[in-house]
Motif scaffolding. Structure first.
Motif, PDB file in Angstrom:
ATOM      1  N   ASP A 265       0.805  -1.224   0.000  1.00 53.72           N
ATOM      2  CA  ASP A 265       0.000   0.000   0.000  1.00 53.72           C
ATOM      3  C   ASP A 265       0.836   1.272   0.000  1.00 53.72           C
ATOM      4  O   ASP A 265       0.284   2.370  -0.140  1.00 53.72           O
ATOM      5  CB  ASP A 265      -0.923   0.019   1.220  1.00 53.72           C
ATOM      6  N   LEU A 266       2.145   1.140   0.178  1.00 53.83           N
ATOM      7  CA  LEU A 266       3.007   2.323   0.154  1.00 53.83           C
ATOM      8  C   LEU A 266       3.338   2.680  -1.288  1.00 53.83           C
ATOM      9  O   LEU A 266       3.875   1.853  -2.026  1.00 53.83           O
ATOM     10  CB  LEU A 266       4.302   2.063   0.929  1.00 53.83           C
ATOM     11  N   PRO A 267       3.048   3.895  -1.718  1.00 56.13           N
ATOM     12  CA  PRO A 267       3.358   4.274  -3.101  1.00 56.13           C
ATOM     13  C   PRO A 267       4.863   4.306  -3.343  1.00 56.13           C
ATOM     14  O   PRO A 267       5.646   4.634  -2.445  1.00 56.13           O
ATOM     15  CB  PRO A 267       2.743   5.663  -3.237  1.00 56.13           C
ATOM     16  N   ALA A 268       5.259   3.957  -4.561  1.00 55.48           N
ATOM     17  CA  ALA A 268       6.687   3.911  -4.901  1.00 55.48           C
ATOM     18  C   ALA A 268       7.361   5.250  -4.650  1.00 55.48           C
ATOM     19  O   ALA A 268       8.518   5.310  -4.222  1.00 55.48           O
ATOM     20  CB  ALA A 268       6.847   3.475  -6.353  1.00 55.48           C
ATOM     21  N   GLU A 269       6.638   6.341  -4.907  1.00 54.65           N
ATOM     22  CA  GLU A 269       7.265   7.664  -4.735  1.00 54.65           C
ATOM     23  C   GLU A 269       7.569   7.971  -3.271  1.00 54.65           C
ATOM     24  O   GLU A 269       8.435   8.805  -2.971  1.00 54.65           O
ATOM     25  CB  GLU A 269       6.394   8.767  -5.323  1.00 54.65           C
ATOM     26  N   ALA A 270       6.866   7.309  -2.343  1.00 57.79           N
ATOM     27  CA  ALA A 270       7.152   7.550  -0.929  1.00 57.79           C
ATOM     28  C   ALA A 270       8.573   7.134  -0.594  1.00 57.79           C
ATOM     29  O   ALA A 270       9.255   7.793   0.208  1.00 57.79           O
ATOM     30  CB  ALA A 270       6.151   6.788  -0.053  1.00 57.79           C
ATOM     31  N   TRP A 271       9.041   6.037  -1.191  1.00 52.26           N
ATOM     32  CA  TRP A 271      10.411   5.595  -0.964  1.00 52.26           C
ATOM     33  C   TRP A 271      11.400   6.562  -1.618  1.00 52.26           C
ATOM     34  O   TRP A 271      12.377   6.980  -0.990  1.00 52.26           O
ATOM     35  CB  TRP A 271      10.610   4.181  -1.513  1.00 52.26           C
TER      36      TRP A 271
END
Length: 303
Positions: free
Chosen positions: A37-43
């Motif tokens: 559920d964590l968007p790739a851009e968050a990383w």
């Protein structure tokens, strides 16, 4: 106050000494798989502080530690979680299958030997939190810490135990974990099942925080002016502080896991509790701050 001697990191919180013993710290699995559920851009947006301790940008893998916390409190030695263990059959769990770890050696270098341990806390009964509950003695699994009281969440003991067909019989590995790492402690008469809350001493209290598993728990510390919460698998990455509604792929009840996470994070921010999860890399512990309706990372502790 913190200090480090021969690779052993120690911290005093009030009258309680806290020792962090890390069995390993490495890239684990693809972050997108572990935190769907964590968007790739968050990383990517947080790469400057996530890498290298919490994320491997080149491989896209989450970086995790496997840690046991040692607490010396009110004259007792308390272990919080016991890792993966050694020589266990863990089909379908490649990182843990027949692994040969050295937690006991690392504990010895921290000045902790099996007969020294008075209390073992299993925050929940997943594979990487109960493994060193037992050791192989001539083909029989026996308690590693024979003088200790093992505190086991009752809800997890039922869920993963034989009365519930070992987590409803969905995975053979759940039966193996229970039979080699939990059942021998029961047979030895060393286990205490608890539910809701359980006080260990004047500084330490266990509290249910279900969701990741039915019986998942946190351990609260209050001594002098210091406060802390040993959060088990409430979070696996500090990015979940910024995105508390995002679970790991191992959470049994996603909605309940989010509710527990938000509740514990809110209390940590409001009561200035140091947050000490089981799997954070780097310093391993940090403060939490309010940020509008959400949360922000506070200072990291050197532990």
């Amino acid at each position: 106050m913190t200090n480090e001697t021969e690779g052993v990191r120690r911290m005093m919180l009030g009258d309680v000494e806290v020792v962090r013993v890390v069995e390993w710290h490495r890239p684990f699995v693809p972050a997108a798989d572990m935190f769907p559920d964590l968007p790739a851009e968050a990383w990517k947006d947080n790469e400057d502080w996530l890498a290298p301790d919490h994320w491997e940008p080149d491989g896209g893998r989450a970086v995790l530690a496997l840690a046991t916390w040692v607490l010396r409190s009110a004259g007792k030695t308390v272990l919080v979680d016991t890792g993966v263990g050694a020589g266990r059959d863990r089909p379908g769990m490649a990182p843990f299958h027949r692994r040969q770890g050295d937690l006991l050696g690392r504990l010895a270098r921290a000045g902790v030997h099996p007969l020294d341990v008075d209390v073992v806390v299993n925050t929940h009964l997943h594979v990487d939190h109960v493994g060193w509950n037992t050791v192989d003695a001539d083909g029989e699994w026996v308690p590693t810490f024979p003088r200790a009281q093992y505190l086991v969440p009752a809800a997890d003991d039922f869920h993963f135990g034989p009365d519930n067909a070992y987590a409803n019989g969905e995975r053979e590995v759940d039966r193996l974990i229970y039979e080699d790492s939990v059942a021998p402690v029961h047979r030895a008469g060393l286990s205490v099942l608890w539910d809701g809350a359980h006080r260990i001493d004047e500084h330490l209290t266990l509290e249910s925080a279900p969701g990741h598993t039915p019986g998942s728990a946190v351990l609260r510390l209050a001594s002098g002016g210091d406060r802390a919460v040993f959060a088990g698998d409430l979070l696996h990455s500090p990015l979940q502080i910024l995105h508390p509604c995002c679970n790991s792929n191992g959470c049994a009840d996603p909605e309940q896991a989010v509710a527990s996470r938000r509740r514990i994070l809110a209390r940590a921010a409001d009561e200035w509790e140091l947050l000490l999860p089981a799997h954070f890399g780097g310093a391993g512990a940090l403060e939490v701050r309010r940020a509008g309706d959400g949360f922000a990372l506070g200072p990291w502790a050197a532990c």
